[in-house]
Structures are given as C-alpha cells and as structure tokens.
Design a protein around this motif. Structure first.
Motif, PDB file in Angstrom:
ATOM      1  N   GLY A  59      -4.785   4.823 -39.031  1.00 57.39           N
ATOM      2  CA  GLY A  59      -4.930   6.206 -38.596  1.00 57.39           C
ATOM      3  C   GLY A  59      -3.955   7.146 -39.282  1.00 57.39           C
ATOM      4  O   GLY A  59      -4.295   8.289 -39.585  1.00 57.39           O
ATOM      5  N   SER A  60      -2.719   6.669 -39.526  1.00 64.25           N
ATOM      6  CA  SER A  60      -1.743   7.528 -40.197  1.00 64.25           C
ATOM      7  C   SER A  60      -2.214   7.893 -41.597  1.00 64.25           C
ATOM      8  O   SER A  60      -2.031   9.025 -42.061  1.00 64.25           O
ATOM      9  CB  SER A  60      -0.378   6.834 -40.268  1.00 64.25           C
ATOM     10  N   HIS A  79      -4.857  10.527 -41.440  1.00 65.20           N
ATOM     11  CA  HIS A  79      -4.248  11.813 -41.086  1.00 65.20           C
ATOM     12  C   HIS A  79      -3.583  12.457 -42.300  1.00 65.20           C
ATOM     13  O   HIS A  79      -3.783  13.650 -42.566  1.00 65.20           O
ATOM     14  CB  HIS A  79      -3.218  11.606 -39.977  1.00 65.20           C
ATOM     15  N   GLY A 110      -6.096  13.547 -44.710  1.00 65.84           N
ATOM     16  CA  GLY A 110      -6.804  14.721 -44.195  1.00 65.84           C
ATOM     17  C   GLY A 110      -6.118  16.025 -44.537  1.00 65.84           C
ATOM     18  O   GLY A 110      -6.775  17.043 -44.817  1.00 65.84           O
ATOM     19  N   GLU A 111      -4.785  16.021 -44.531  1.00 69.89           N
ATOM     20  CA  GLU A 111      -4.059  17.237 -44.902  1.00 69.89           C
ATOM     21  C   GLU A 111      -4.374  17.643 -46.337  1.00 69.89           C
ATOM     22  O   GLU A 111      -4.578  18.826 -46.633  1.00 69.89           O
ATOM     23  CB  GLU A 111      -2.549  17.007 -44.739  1.00 69.89           C
ATOM     24  N   TYR A 162      -1.373  11.630 -30.255  1.00 73.22           N
ATOM     25  CA  TYR A 162      -2.691  11.539 -30.884  1.00 73.22           C
ATOM     26  C   TYR A 162      -3.697  12.430 -30.165  1.00 73.22           C
ATOM     27  O   TYR A 162      -4.395  13.235 -30.784  1.00 73.22           O
ATOM     28  CB  TYR A 162      -3.167  10.093 -30.882  1.00 73.22           C
ATOM     29  N   LEU A 196      -2.612  15.683 -32.560  1.00 69.88           N
ATOM     30  CA  LEU A 196      -3.356  15.454 -33.804  1.00 69.88           C
ATOM     31  C   LEU A 196      -4.819  15.846 -33.680  1.00 69.88           C
ATOM     32  O   LEU A 196      -5.351  16.550 -34.551  1.00 69.88           O
ATOM     33  CB  LEU A 196      -3.233  13.988 -34.216  1.00 69.88           C
ATOM     34  N   GLU A 233       0.056  20.422 -36.042  1.00 68.82           N
ATOM     35  CA  GLU A 233       0.901  19.665 -36.953  1.00 68.82           C
ATOM     36  C   GLU A 233       2.052  19.014 -36.189  1.00 68.82           C
ATOM     37  O   GLU A 233       2.518  19.531 -35.168  1.00 68.82           O
ATOM     38  CB  GLU A 233       1.466  20.582 -38.047  1.00 68.82           C
ATOM     39  N   SER A 245       2.080  15.063 -45.092  1.00 66.44           N
ATOM     40  CA  SER A 245       1.429  14.096 -45.958  1.00 66.44           C
ATOM     41  C   SER A 245       2.386  13.428 -46.946  1.00 66.44           C
ATOM     42  O   SER A 245       2.341  12.208 -47.109  1.00 66.44           O
ATOM     43  CB  SER A 245       0.284  14.774 -46.727  1.00 66.44           C
TER      44      SER A 245
END
Length: 259
Positions: free
Chosen positions: A148-149, A152, A155-156, A232, A236, A241, A247
């Motif tokens: 998941g990290s 994430h 995604g940024e 989360y 998130l 943020e 990132s």
C-alpha cells in the motif's frame, strides 16, 4: 514462497514470525518445527534487510531454506519438491503462489507483459510507446512490491504527471521506488524498513531523527502499524497528505553506515 513475483515479500515472513508467537503462547513451540522456504538467496530482496531478517528467523528458531523454487506439491506424501529436486517434508504447508496481473491486461495486445503486469517506466510510471497509459500499484510491472505504501507514493507522482500530460507539458516528476514496510514479528513488536530503488534499508529512524526505529524490532513500530490503520481510513483515503512523508524517500534520520 513458491516463486517470484509476489505482491508483498515481507508477508510470508510475517506469517512465520506470527506462527512462532502463536505456538509459544500455546506452550507447544518445542513440539513444532517451522521452516521458511524461499526462491530468494536470502530472507528478503534487499541484502541489508535480509541479514537482519535472517538473524530474526535464527533467533526465533525458524529454519531458512534459500533458492527453493517450488516445482511440485505432493499432498498425499507430505512433500514439497523444488525444481532442483530438493525435498521438504511437511505436516502443514502454507504456500504463496506466483502472482500475476489482471486477466484483462493479458488479453489486451501491447498492454501487459508475460505475467499481465503493465511494464511502465520505473520512474515516470508511463508505458513506453503508449504515452496515454500509466499504471501504479497492483497493475504496474515494477521492481518493487505491491504494498500500500508503494501505491500511495506512486500515486503522488501519477496525479502530478497526469495533470501535466493532459496540459501537454513534459513530465517532470519521478518515482524513486520508495517503499515503507512494517514487518510484524510477534510479541507486540514489529520491524520497520524504508528504502528505494538505489538505497538499501538503513538503520536509524523514520521519517526523521525523532521517528520510529528502523531495522530493529520494537514495540514502537508495532504501535506505529496499528496507528496507521486510523491514518489510512481518515487521512490517506480522503486525500489528505501525511506531514513529512512524501513520495521521495527521506534521508533524514537514517545512518548510512550499517554495522
């Protein structure tokens, strides 16, 4: 672990550590043999973390068998057989299969690789030759986990890049392979690792000098993982943020010399 890739290489390790804890709480650990078999040449994909995790396996009495790529499961005979014909006997086998991408990707010409992942550029997350295609997370064929990290942090980069692509501007954001993993080790403890494409997991603290300890079992890391559940759902997913965690992999708090 039958073969690579799998979506999260630390998950099978967590299973082994938590199984050790479970049998100790039951008071029958001395009657149970635990073996962790992996196709890797160590306990993990990154050398420094592999050394630490191998030490934890040894400390907990969990045997480690490396370069074991599963070729056959003989359920009736209670045997796992590798492609090089090594055998492991078992009473209970917990097997993590080879992972692949979505079936529709495999059915779409020019979109996926042999495992149905989208082979995007590791930094831009854009598919070479198909500038209108980007992929992150479980869909992306990158040399990082599908944690998941990772999704994430990817995604940024993706959100910024999509905005520039739709505006006809050149892409200027890059993903560095940043990955953060909590590894549950049992007894209300966890181990935290943070790394990217070029940097091994390092000791120190995350995300800064006053943060959670890295590459070291701690109760604080376990509490950090529990706290992340709230973050989360309430930070998130709504798109807020996390202060100080972006990132790019942070250098603050890390020690470059591993001893």
């Amino acid at each position: 672990m039958a073969d690579l890739p799998i979506k999260c290489p630390v998950a099978p390790l967590e299973f082994a550590f938590l199984a050790d804890w479970y049998f100790r709480r039951r008071g029958i650990r001395d009657r149970v043999e635990l073996l962790y078999a992996t196709p890797l040449d160590g306990a993990f994909t990154k050398l420094v973390a592999a050394e630490v995790l191998s030490g934890l396996l040894m400390k907990k009495g969990i045997a480690l068998m490396t370069e074991f790529t599963l070729g056959e499961v003989d359920g009736a005979g209670g045997r796992l057989v590798s492609y090089d014909e090594r055998e492991v006997s078992f009473d209970l086998a917990v097997v993590v299969p080879l992972h692949g991408g979505a079936a529709y990707i495999g059915r779409s010409p020019g979109l996926g690789d042999e495992l149905s992942f989208v082979p995007v550029d590791p930094h831009s997350l854009q598919l070479p030759g198909r500038p209108e295609v980007f992929a992150i997370g479980d869909a992306a064929g990158l040399p990082v986990s599908k944690a998941g990290s990772v999704a994430h942090f990817e995604g940024e980069v993706l959100v910024h890049s999509l905005g520039r692509f739709l505006a006809g501007k050149p892409l200027d954001a890059t993903y560095d392979g940043h990955t953060t993993c909590f590894v549950e080790t049992g007894f209300h403890k966890a181990l935290l690792i943070d790394f990217n494409y070029d940097t091994e997991p390092l000791p120190g603290h995350f995300p800064a000098a006053a943060g959670l300890p890295l590459l070291k079992e701690s109760h604080a890391a376990h509490l950090g993982k529990l706290a992340f559940e709230w973050l989360y759902w309430h930070s998130l997913l709504p798109g807020r943020e996390l202060p100080g965690i972006g990132s790019p992999m942070p250098e603050r708090g890390k020690h470059r010399t591993h001893g």
